[in-house]
Scaffold this motif. Structure first.
Motif, PDB file in Angstrom:
ATOM      1  N   GLY A   1       1.241  -1.008   0.008  1.00 53.56           N
ATOM      2  CA  GLY A   1      -0.164   0.329  -0.069  1.00 53.56           C
ATOM      3  C   GLY A   1       0.364   1.643   0.352  1.00 53.56           C
ATOM      4  N   GLY A   2       0.122   2.512   0.267  1.00 55.01           N
ATOM      5  CA  GLY A   2       1.032   3.831   0.092  1.00 55.01           C
ATOM      6  C   GLY A   2       2.155   4.001   0.730  1.00 55.01           C
ATOM      7  N   THR A   3       2.074   3.316   1.824  1.00 50.10           N
ATOM      8  CA  THR A   3       2.763   3.598   3.489  1.00 50.10           C
ATOM      9  C   THR A   3       4.613   2.863   3.116  1.00 50.10           C
ATOM     10  OG1 THR A   3       1.807   3.239   4.847  1.00 50.10           O
ATOM     11  CG2 THR A   3       4.116   2.922   5.500  1.00 50.10           C
ATOM     12  N   GLN A   4       4.046   1.360   2.112  1.00 48.88           N
ATOM     13  CA  GLN A   4       5.824   1.251   1.158  1.00 48.88           C
ATOM     14  C   GLN A   4       6.211   1.503   0.374  1.00 48.88           C
ATOM     15  OE1 GLN A   4       5.415  -3.092   0.505  1.00 48.88           O
ATOM     16  NE2 GLN A   4       7.068  -2.846  -0.787  1.00 48.88           N
ATOM     17  N   SER A   5       5.192   2.475  -0.490  1.00 48.58           N
ATOM     18  CA  SER A   5       5.419   2.933  -1.885  1.00 48.58           C
ATOM     19  C   SER A   5       5.848   4.008  -1.301  1.00 48.58           C
ATOM     20  CB  SER A   5       3.802   3.144  -2.899  1.00 48.58           C
ATOM     21  OG  SER A   5       3.167   1.797  -3.011  1.00 48.58           O
ATOM     22  N   ASN A   6       5.161   4.620  -1.379  1.00 46.74           N
ATOM     23  CA  ASN A   6       5.702   6.293  -0.661  1.00 46.74           C
ATOM     24  C   ASN A   6       7.354   5.900   0.038  1.00 46.74           C
ATOM     25  OD1 ASN A   6       3.633   7.542  -1.449  1.00 46.74           O
ATOM     26  ND2 ASN A   6       2.724   7.715   0.597  1.00 46.74           N
ATOM     27  N   TYR A   7       7.354   5.227   0.965  1.00 44.17           N
ATOM     28  CA  TYR A   7       8.989   4.447   1.193  1.00 44.17           C
ATOM     29  C   TYR A   7      10.042   4.691   0.444  1.00 44.17           C
ATOM     30  CZ  TYR A   7      13.065   2.725   3.464  1.00 44.17           C
ATOM     31  OH  TYR A   7      13.952   2.409   3.275  1.00 44.17           O
ATOM     32  N   MET A   8       8.885   3.693  -0.665  1.00 43.90           N
ATOM     33  CA  MET A   8      10.170   3.620  -1.295  1.00 43.90           C
ATOM     34  C   MET A   8      11.008   4.541  -3.060  1.00 43.90           C
ATOM     35  SD  MET A   8       8.937  -0.479  -2.768  1.00 43.90           S
ATOM     36  CE  MET A   8      10.081  -0.534  -4.013  1.00 43.90           C
ATOM     37  N   GLY A   9       9.777   5.245  -2.748  1.00 46.63           N
ATOM     38  CA  GLY A   9       9.796   6.520  -3.850  1.00 46.63           C
ATOM     39  C   GLY A   9      10.625   7.077  -3.036  1.00 46.63           C
ATOM     40  N   LEU A  10      10.228   7.631  -1.579  1.00 44.85           N
ATOM     41  CA  LEU A  10      11.499   8.655  -1.141  1.00 44.85           C
ATOM     42  C   LEU A  10      12.925   7.847  -1.059  1.00 44.85           C
ATOM     43  CD1 LEU A  10       9.108  10.511   1.085  1.00 44.85           C
ATOM     44  CD2 LEU A  10      10.191  11.084  -1.171  1.00 44.85           C
ATOM     45  N   GLN A  11      13.144   6.530  -1.139  1.00 42.85           N
ATOM     46  CA  GLN A  11      14.313   5.914  -0.850  1.00 42.85           C
ATOM     47  C   GLN A  11      15.153   6.665  -1.691  1.00 42.85           C
ATOM     48  OE1 GLN A  11      14.207   2.110  -1.077  1.00 42.85           O
ATOM     49  NE2 GLN A  11      15.935   1.207  -0.928  1.00 42.85           N
ATOM     50  N   LEU A  12      14.188   6.211  -3.485  1.00 43.44           N
ATOM     51  CA  LEU A  12      15.038   5.822  -4.533  1.00 43.44           C
ATOM     52  C   LEU A  12      15.278   7.713  -4.710  1.00 43.44           C
ATOM     53  CD1 LEU A  12      13.707   3.113  -4.917  1.00 43.44           C
ATOM     54  CD2 LEU A  12      13.058   4.130  -7.392  1.00 43.44           C
ATOM     55  N   ALA A  13      14.622   8.438  -4.362  1.00 45.47           N
ATOM     56  CA  ALA A  13      14.566  10.091  -4.560  1.00 45.47           C
ATOM     57  C   ALA A  13      16.267   9.803  -3.818  1.00 45.47           C
ATOM     58  CB  ALA A  13      13.699  10.344  -3.867  1.00 45.47           C
ATOM     59  N   ARG A  14      16.055   9.701  -2.191  1.00 44.94           N
ATOM     60  CA  ARG A  14      17.771   9.849  -1.661  1.00 44.94           C
ATOM     61  C   ARG A  14      18.875   9.888  -2.872  1.00 44.94           C
ATOM     62  NH1 ARG A  14      18.553   6.046   3.416  1.00 44.94           N
ATOM     63  NH2 ARG A  14      19.279   5.042   1.291  1.00 44.94           N
ATOM     64  N   ASP A  15      18.493   8.090  -3.104  1.00 42.64           N
ATOM     65  CA  ASP A  15      19.729   7.615  -3.173  1.00 42.64           C
ATOM     66  C   ASP A  15      20.493   7.811  -5.165  1.00 42.64           C
ATOM     67  OD1 ASP A  15      19.366   6.206  -0.636  1.00 42.64           O
ATOM     68  OD2 ASP A  15      19.668   3.879  -2.239  1.00 42.64           O
ATOM     69  N   ASN A  16      18.903   8.135  -5.554  1.00 49.47           N
ATOM     70  CA  ASN A  16      18.938   8.973  -6.931  1.00 49.47           C
ATOM     71  C   ASN A  16      20.573  10.789  -6.967  1.00 49.47           C
ATOM     72  OD1 ASN A  16      18.174   9.002 -10.005  1.00 49.47           O
ATOM     73  ND2 ASN A  16      17.724  11.494  -8.935  1.00 49.47           N
ATOM     74  N   TRP A  17      19.825  11.450  -6.217  1.00 48.53           N
ATOM     75  CA  TRP A  17      20.417  12.423  -6.096  1.00 48.53           C
ATOM     76  C   TRP A  17      21.855  11.989  -5.389  1.00 48.53           C
ATOM     77  CZ3 TRP A  17      23.042  15.599  -2.865  1.00 48.53           C
ATOM     78  CH2 TRP A  17      22.961  17.658  -3.214  1.00 48.53           C
ATOM     79  N   CYS A  18      22.141  11.105  -4.902  1.00 44.57           N
ATOM     80  CA  CYS A  18      23.483  11.084  -3.740  1.00 44.57           C
ATOM     81  C   CYS A  18      24.043  10.459  -5.098  1.00 44.57           C
ATOM     82  CB  CYS A  18      23.214  10.424  -2.857  1.00 44.57           C
ATOM     83  SG  CYS A  18      22.944  10.888  -1.063  1.00 44.57           S
ATOM     84  N   GLN A  19      23.676   9.324  -5.803  1.00 42.61           N
ATOM     85  CA  GLN A  19      24.831   9.418  -6.740  1.00 42.61           C
ATOM     86  C   GLN A  19      25.156   9.844  -8.388  1.00 42.61           C
ATOM     87  OE1 GLN A  19      25.821   5.391  -7.055  1.00 42.61           O
ATOM     88  NE2 GLN A  19      27.121   7.296  -8.261  1.00 42.61           N
ATOM     89  N   LYS A  20      24.167  11.218  -8.297  1.00 40.61           N
ATOM     90  CA  LYS A  20      24.137  12.095  -9.628  1.00 40.61           C
ATOM     91  C   LYS A  20      24.801  13.097  -9.114  1.00 40.61           C
ATOM     92  CE  LYS A  20      19.832  10.549 -12.639  1.00 40.61           C
ATOM     93  NZ  LYS A  20      19.194  10.756 -13.154  1.00 40.61           N
TER      94      LYS A  20
ATOM     95  N   VAL B   1      25.153   5.061  -1.867  1.00 44.25           N
ATOM     96  CA  VAL B   1      24.746   5.134  -0.105  1.00 44.25           C
ATOM     97  C   VAL B   1      24.469   2.896  -0.184  1.00 44.25           C
ATOM     98  CG1 VAL B   1      22.652   5.198   0.970  1.00 44.25           C
ATOM     99  CG2 VAL B   1      22.557   7.311  -0.298  1.00 44.25           C
ATOM    100  N   LYS B   2      23.268   2.877  -1.143  1.00 40.24           N
ATOM    101  CA  LYS B   2      24.262   1.230  -0.809  1.00 40.24           C
ATOM    102  C   LYS B   2      25.050   0.930  -0.528  1.00 40.24           C
ATOM    103  CE  LYS B   2      22.920  -2.944  -3.829  1.00 40.24           C
ATOM    104  NZ  LYS B   2      22.756  -3.162  -4.715  1.00 40.24           N
ATOM    105  N   THR B   3      25.718   1.408  -1.022  1.00 40.66           N
ATOM    106  CA  THR B   3      27.381   0.781  -0.385  1.00 40.66           C
ATOM    107  C   THR B   3      28.261   1.528   0.859  1.00 40.66           C
ATOM    108  OG1 THR B   3      28.739   1.821  -2.058  1.00 40.66           O
ATOM    109  CG2 THR B   3      28.021   0.026  -2.455  1.00 40.66           C
ATOM    110  N   LYS B   4      27.707   2.427   0.508  1.00 41.03           N
ATOM    111  CA  LYS B   4      28.795   3.674   1.387  1.00 41.03           C
ATOM    112  C   LYS B   4      27.750   3.787   3.094  1.00 41.03           C
ATOM    113  CE  LYS B   4      32.189   4.625  -2.243  1.00 41.03           C
ATOM    114  NZ  LYS B   4      32.469   5.804  -2.495  1.00 41.03           N
ATOM    115  N   GLY B   5      26.598   4.159   2.915  1.00 43.44           N
ATOM    116  CA  GLY B   5      26.126   4.473   3.421  1.00 43.44           C
ATOM    117  C   GLY B   5      25.620   6.141   3.190  1.00 43.44           C
ATOM    118  N   LEU B   6      25.527   6.985   3.875  1.00 38.34           N
ATOM    119  CA  LEU B   6      24.134   8.034   4.254  1.00 38.34           C
ATOM    120  C   LEU B   6      25.871   9.328   4.334  1.00 38.34           C
ATOM    121  CD1 LEU B   6      21.848   8.594   6.362  1.00 38.34           C
ATOM    122  CD2 LEU B   6      21.366   8.549   4.012  1.00 38.34           C
TER     123      LEU B   6
END
Length: 512
Positions: free
Chosen positions: A163-182, A188-193
């Motif tokens: 449901g929405g709780t899991q989906s919103n979490y995944m959206g913001l997880q991808l947002a965080r990791d995508n911004w860090c990578q680009k 973040v996956k290998t080195k953390g925050l």
């Protein structure tokens, strides 16, 4: 001659009684249990006249504290089923009743209930192909169908969620990791925050779902990472509000990483300006997530899907089928514009998704989800669409929205009510205004008492919320079988209850 049963034959009898078998001749017990359960449910619901039994929390608690309910010594199925009827079904909220209109909790269609029986019986887990061969590809194909329906590019992908709780979490997880990578070249996956994480900011409406903040906490960013944007009189954020907030954050040395637009707020059903926000996200290099857990159902309506124009530009999208699409909880979906963004959730497990399986063309959905063991919830949507069809589902949604507008007009005509705003989808927010001028705190208490007493009397299941720190009542319509007469009855019950409480309180001289 009487044949004595050996230990082995007794064990086999027990297995036949409690497990469904691949031998149809041995499944009489399963069939009898299913038929008797269906009969208990239909008989109980047939006798239901109110949306709730009226029991108080204390009564429910005391009722369920009987020691016999927890002896677990083994009972006849008839005894178990009777206790289920008495202690679980009868005291339940009846979402099938048209006066049940409190939350985003819908009645469910029959094919989805049949699907629940099938998927639970087969008990397939959607993490690896060899646990769910056909189910894997059926879910994958339904995801592609939803990509087409939303207008996301062919590069998109997704996965069914709880449901929405899991989906919103995944959206913001991808947002965080995508911004860090680009932006930082940091994984973040290998080195953390990274050290810059304390300056990350996520923008959303002040009326966005609480899971935006909850996700920020779970992602190690804290509630401080969420910057809320004030809404207009329709509880929507517009492009100008987003843009000015982004500029202010950057000026203060902070790092905006994502904008969350809401297509159907939980309290008001409001839909943010998706196209305007999409323009800003693109110009500022921010991840654009749309929480359409509620409003995503509009995609199924020819009349209303244009209101979600801009959803096709999102980086990620949340949609729940267990809200406006009449599915049992849980049944949601998370979609992304670029399939590659889901790889942040992939972890190699030799027992589950070995690399050599990819060479054989196997698809392991565990690499797309934050879950490992996961139900075949896609079956519910597939069976519903196959039997009922998208056109009929869309017409039901249109009927619900039309009824909401009619009830809004009815409320607007009555002096006993104050409306918070016009409905956007199928939510009405209003409050009872007493005939006597009383302190605002008493008006709040009066509306809370109306909601509670109608609930415990079994007349209506309503919700409540705050608007400008004042107590309001809330009606959410999700029942395609509800009609104007049902809604008008509830409104009249609210007025009658309000007047009764007013008179009672005046007699007790508690107005002060």
């Amino acid at each position: 001659m009487v044949l004595l049963k050996t230990k082995e034959t007794k064990t086999e009898d027990n297995l036949n009684s409690f497990f469904i078998q691949t031998d149809a001749k041995r499944n009489q017990s399963f069939q009898e249990m299913m038929f008797s359960t269906i009969k208990m449910l239909t008989d109980t619901l047939d006798k239901t006249e109110e949306p709730y039994s009226g029991k108080t929390p204390l009564q429910i608690k005391e009722m369920l504290e009987q020691p016999d309910l927890y002896s677990f010594r083994g009972e006849t199925w008839e005894t178990v089923l009777e206790d289920v009827r008495r202690y679980a079904v009868e005291p339940a909220i009846k979402v099938q009743h048209p006066a049940c209109m409190a939350h985003l909790q819908c009645p469910v269609v029959n094919p989805s209930i049949a699907a629940e029986l099938i998927l639970s019986t087969l008990n397939q887990s959607m993490d690896s192909w060899d646990q769910s061969p056909a189910a894997t590809y059926l879910e994958d194909r339904l995801v592609k169908w939803m990509i087409e329906l939303t207008g996301l590019p062919e590069t998109g992908d997704g996965v069914f969620t709880s449901g929405g709780t899991q989906s919103n979490y995944m959206g913001l997880q991808l947002a965080r990791d995508n911004w860090c990578q680009k932006k930082l070249g940091h994984s973040v996956k290998t080195k953390g925050l990274p050290k810059e994480a304390e300056r990350f900011r996520i923008l959303c409406s002040e009326d966005a779902h609480f899971t935006v903040k909850k996700s920020a906490v779970q992602l190690g960013l804290g509630e401080q990472a969420v910057t809320t944007i004030k809404t207009n009189n329709n509880k929507e954020i517009d492009g100008q509000g987003c843009l000015s907030t982004v500029k202010e954050l950057k000026k203060d040395g902070l790092l905006p990483i994502a904008i969350v637009a809401t297509a159907g707020t939980t309290d008001f059903g409001s839909i943010d300006s998706l196209m305007e926000i999409a323009d800003i996200a693109a110009a500022e290099g921010l991840w654009f997530h749309i929480d359409a857990a509620y409003g995503g159902g509009l995609l199924f309506s020819d009349q209303h899907k244009k209101r979600l124009t801009g959803i096709e530009r999102a980086d990620s999208v949340t949609i729940d089928f267990h809200k406006m699409l009449f599915q049992p909880v849980s049944c949601g979906i998370f979609l992304v514009k670029e399939a590659g963004s889901l790889t942040v959730n992939s972890q190699q497990a030799d027992y589950l998704s070995p690399t050599e399986d990819e060479e054989c063309g196997m698809l392991h959905l565990v690499d797309k989800s934050v879950q490992t063991s996961r139900r075949f919830d896609a079956l519910k949507l597939w069976m519903t669409l196959r039997q009922i069809g998208i056109r009929t589902l869309g017409e039901w949604i249109e009927q619900i929205i039309d009824l909401t507008k009619k009830l809004h007009d009815e409320i607007a005509q009555k002096q006993a009510f104050e409306l918070a705003l016009a409905p956007s989808i199928s939510t009405l927010v209003f409050r009872y205004i007493p005939e006597t001028e009383i302190p605002e705190t008493m008006v709040d208490q009066l509306n809370r008492s109306i909601k509670n007493e109608l609930f415990y009397e079994g007349q209506a299941v309503l919700s409540k919320t705050k608007v400008h720190n004042k107590q309001f009542l809330k009606i959410t319509l999700l029942h395609p079988g509800a009609n104007f007469h049902n809604g008008k009855q509830v409104l009249e019950a609210i007025i009658q209850k309000g007047q009764t409480l007013e008179e009672k309180w005046r007699g007790e001289e508690i107005y002060g």
